[in-house]
Design an enzyme around this catalytic site. Sequence first.
Site, PDB file in Angstrom:
ATOM      1  N   SER A 139      26.886  24.187  35.552  1.00  0.00           N
ATOM      2  CA  SER A 139      26.540  23.563  36.828  1.00  0.00           C
ATOM      3  C   SER A 139      25.343  24.309  37.400  1.00  0.00           C
ATOM      4  O   SER A 139      25.081  25.464  36.999  1.00  0.00           O
ATOM      5  CB  SER A 139      27.728  23.717  37.790  1.00  0.00           C
ATOM      6  OG  SER A 139      27.359  23.380  39.115  1.00  0.00           O
ATOM      7  N   TYR A 152      35.028  28.261  41.575  1.00  0.00           N
ATOM      8  CA  TYR A 152      34.166  27.365  40.781  1.00  0.00           C
ATOM      9  C   TYR A 152      32.895  28.100  40.360  1.00  0.00           C
ATOM     10  O   TYR A 152      32.476  28.038  39.206  1.00  0.00           O
ATOM     11  CB  TYR A 152      33.826  26.139  41.642  1.00  0.00           C
ATOM     12  CG  TYR A 152      33.069  25.045  40.934  1.00  0.00           C
ATOM     13  CD1 TYR A 152      33.753  24.046  40.231  1.00  0.00           C
ATOM     14  CD2 TYR A 152      31.679  24.969  40.981  1.00  0.00           C
ATOM     15  CE1 TYR A 152      33.064  23.020  39.591  1.00  0.00           C
ATOM     16  CE2 TYR A 152      30.984  23.954  40.345  1.00  0.00           C
ATOM     17  CZ  TYR A 152      31.685  22.980  39.651  1.00  0.00           C
ATOM     18  OH  TYR A 152      30.993  21.965  39.021  1.00  0.00           O
TER      19      TYR A 152
HETATM   20  P1  NAD Z   1      35.606  14.271  37.106  1.00  0.00           P
HETATM   21  O1  NAD Z   1      36.670  14.654  38.070  1.00  0.00           O
HETATM   22  O2  NAD Z   1      35.152  12.866  37.044  1.00  0.00           O
HETATM   23  O3  NAD Z   1      36.007  14.690  35.641  1.00  0.00           O
HETATM   24  C1  NAD Z   1      36.740  15.836  35.347  1.00  0.00           C
HETATM   25  C2  NAD Z   1      37.435  15.589  34.042  1.00  0.00           C
HETATM   26  O4  NAD Z   1      38.237  16.725  33.732  1.00  0.00           O
HETATM   27  C3  NAD Z   1      38.381  14.383  34.105  1.00  0.00           C
HETATM   28  O5  NAD Z   1      38.294  13.650  32.910  1.00  0.00           O
HETATM   29  C4  NAD Z   1      39.735  15.024  34.255  1.00  0.00           C
HETATM   30  O6  NAD Z   1      40.773  14.222  33.718  1.00  0.00           O
HETATM   31  C5  NAD Z   1      39.524  16.267  33.428  1.00  0.00           C
HETATM   32  N1  NAD Z   1      40.504  17.312  33.707  1.00  0.00           N
HETATM   33  C6  NAD Z   1      40.842  17.861  34.900  1.00  0.00           C
HETATM   34  N2  NAD Z   1      41.841  18.751  34.728  1.00  0.00           N
HETATM   35  C7  NAD Z   1      42.116  18.764  33.399  1.00  0.00           C
HETATM   36  C8  NAD Z   1      43.059  19.448  32.614  1.00  0.00           C
HETATM   37  N3  NAD Z   1      43.920  20.317  33.149  1.00  0.00           N
HETATM   38  N4  NAD Z   1      43.092  19.201  31.285  1.00  0.00           N
HETATM   39  C9  NAD Z   1      42.249  18.302  30.728  1.00  0.00           C
HETATM   40  N5  NAD Z   1      41.337  17.611  31.429  1.00  0.00           N
HETATM   41  C10 NAD Z   1      41.284  17.840  32.750  1.00  0.00           C
HETATM   42  O7  NAD Z   1      34.408  15.259  37.413  1.00  0.00           O
HETATM   43  P2  NAD Z   1      32.938  15.397  36.804  1.00  0.00           P
HETATM   44  O8  NAD Z   1      32.034  15.465  37.959  1.00  0.00           O
HETATM   45  O9  NAD Z   1      32.695  14.417  35.741  1.00  0.00           O
HETATM   46  O10 NAD Z   1      33.016  16.860  36.198  1.00  0.00           O
HETATM   47  C11 NAD Z   1      32.918  17.129  34.824  1.00  0.00           C
HETATM   48  C12 NAD Z   1      32.337  18.525  34.636  1.00  0.00           C
HETATM   49  O11 NAD Z   1      30.997  18.550  35.140  1.00  0.00           O
HETATM   50  C13 NAD Z   1      33.104  19.608  35.373  1.00  0.00           C
HETATM   51  O12 NAD Z   1      33.172  20.778  34.570  1.00  0.00           O
HETATM   52  C14 NAD Z   1      32.243  19.848  36.584  1.00  0.00           C
HETATM   53  O13 NAD Z   1      32.382  21.146  37.086  1.00  0.00           O
HETATM   54  C15 NAD Z   1      30.852  19.634  36.006  1.00  0.00           C
HETATM   55  N6  NAD Z   1      29.824  19.344  37.002  1.00  0.00           N
HETATM   56  C16 NAD Z   1      29.915  18.251  37.791  1.00  0.00           C
HETATM   57  C17 NAD Z   1      28.906  18.020  38.722  1.00  0.00           C
HETATM   58  C18 NAD Z   1      28.916  16.826  39.621  1.00  0.00           C
HETATM   59  O14 NAD Z   1      28.096  16.773  40.538  1.00  0.00           O
HETATM   60  N7  NAD Z   1      29.757  15.852  39.414  1.00  0.00           N
HETATM   61  C19 NAD Z   1      27.846  18.915  38.832  1.00  0.00           C
HETATM   62  C20 NAD Z   1      27.802  20.027  38.017  1.00  0.00           C
HETATM   63  C21 NAD Z   1      28.796  20.223  37.091  1.00  0.00           C
END
Ligand code: NAD
Length: 257
Positions: A139, A152
């Site tokens: 991130s 985080y």
């Molecule tokens: P999201 O909530 O849509 O997806 C998260 C995913 O992780 C989901 O598929 C969920 O089912 C899964 N998950 C959660 N707990 C779990 C567990 N215990 N076991 C297995 N799977 C699990 O969120 P996102 O925004 O798509 O985030 C995905 C990644 O990207 C994360 O690591 C997040 O930190 C990172 N990220 C997101 C952003 C953003 O702005 N959305 C920015 C930077 C980084």
Amino acid sequence: MSLKGKTAVITGSNSGIGLGVAHELARAGADVVINSFTDRDEDHALAEAIGKEHGVTARYIQADMSKPDQCRALIEQAGRCDILVNNAGIQHVAPIDEFPVEKWDAIIAINLSSAFHTTAVALPMMRAAGWGRIVNIASAHGLTASPYKSAYIAAKHGVVGLSKTTALETARENITCNAICPGYVLTPLVEAQIPDTAKKYGMTEEEAKQKVILERQPSKEFATVEQIGGTAVFLCSDAAAQITGTTISVDGGWTAL
Ligand code: NAD
């Protein structure tokens, strides 16, 4: 770029960035394993839809990334792992002195330790195949900090460090490991933060998106899951064979500030 014949395992991929990355890797020809901790018909239907749309083999494997043995079992059940995308992640926002201990533990387990466990099992498979790509979804918060996101930010900085170490341990083995550092992407994880943010600042949800959430993103636009997926495909390409142990920001200029 064809990833035909490769198998990609993407953790936490029944929604958001993980699902987007799975689609882009499958579009490039890879067979994919998608994952989350649930085991619903719609999870399996997502895999079926990816398989149909891109003409690849797509499977859904249930595994809870907060549990070390299930992280390891995911890769073992996949049977093959040429491309590993560590993406599963959760968020919780609170000041350090009020941060619930169980939330701290869950964030470190899912956002950081799971990548250690999956990598440990995937590396021997990659070595046996003579090729491997590990893409860790960190991130902008793996490179910078914000208040109230201690777990985080600690986890995401940890993912960047783990990526560098993995890269050094595999540098001569045709295996690369890098971290993608997205800025804000409009996924369920971010959407969940909008109502509270709007309430806190007395704004509409649209104002909260533009003025608060995108405040640090100079482009004033969210990155898309397709852009994160496209970056992952690039990291799997021959052009990226010498890119290892580094971070690639997809953040609209956030980390340039
Ligand atoms: P999201 O909530 O849509 O997806 C998260 C995913 O992780 C989901 O598929 C969920 O089912 C899964 N998950 C959660 N707990 C779990 C567990 N215990 N076991 C297995 N799977 C699990 O969120 P996102 O925004 O798509 O985030 C995905 C990644 O990207 C994360 O690591 C997040 O930190 C990172 N990220 C997101 C952003 C953003 O702005 N959305 C920015 C930077 C980084």
